[in-house]
Motif scaffolding. Structure first.
Motif: not given
Length: 163
Positions: A11-25
């Motif tokens: 599993t790859i866990v991705v932190g998402v906060d809605g920012s452009a950098s989280s979209v890139a993540a």
């Protein structure tokens, strides 16, 4: 087909906060799936403020706002639909502790960096550095912006070596 126990799924866990950098993540995690995981677990953390100001609406639903931000980030990252194995959820708590907990059964954590930089960055710290210091799996911090051209996702560079 053999059933693989959930604890053994990469599993790859991705932190998402809605920012452009989280979209890139999110996009970066999708490009890494062949190497690091069968599942992307997109996680948005939320918490109610400890002190509400008189200007904060009491009916404010932080979980709902977090879910909307997560949904929008997924749409922005994958306008044509997410990859197979994409799961998402919101979790109550501060972002760093939530991601640290989520990483316990992960093969990798991917987070974005908005980079406060300078003296303020040193004083405040960041979710990415807190996560990198405390998890036992690899952590990848994405410093890029989403790879979007004319409303379409652009494949990130291949991880395969050229022949």
């Amino acid at each position: 087909m053999t059933h693989v126990p959930a604890s053994q799924v990469r599993t790859i866990v991705v932190g998402v906060d809605g920012s452009a950098s989280s979209v890139a993540a999110l996009q970066l995690a999708a490009s890494l799936m062949p190497l690091a995981g069968e599942v992307i677990h997109a996680v948005a953390a939320w918490q109610q403020p400890f002190v509400l100001s008189p200007y904060t609406p009491m009916e404010w639903n932080y979980e709902e706002v977090s879910q909307r931000a997560l949904d929008q980030a997924l749409t922005d990252a994958f306008p044509d639909g997410g990859p197979a194995g994409l799961e998402s959820r919101t979790v109550q708590g501060a972002p760093a502790p939530v991601l640290i907990e989520e990483s316990k059964h992960a093969s990798m954590v991917v987070v974005g960096s908005r980079g406060l930089g300078g003296f303020a960055g040193l004083l405040l710290g960041s979710v990415s550095s807190a996560v990198a210091e405390r998890v036992s799996c690899p952590v990848l911090v994405s410093h890029g912006a989403p790879q979007i051209v004319e409303g379409q996702s652009v494949a990130l560079p291949s991880t395969e070596a050229s022949a």
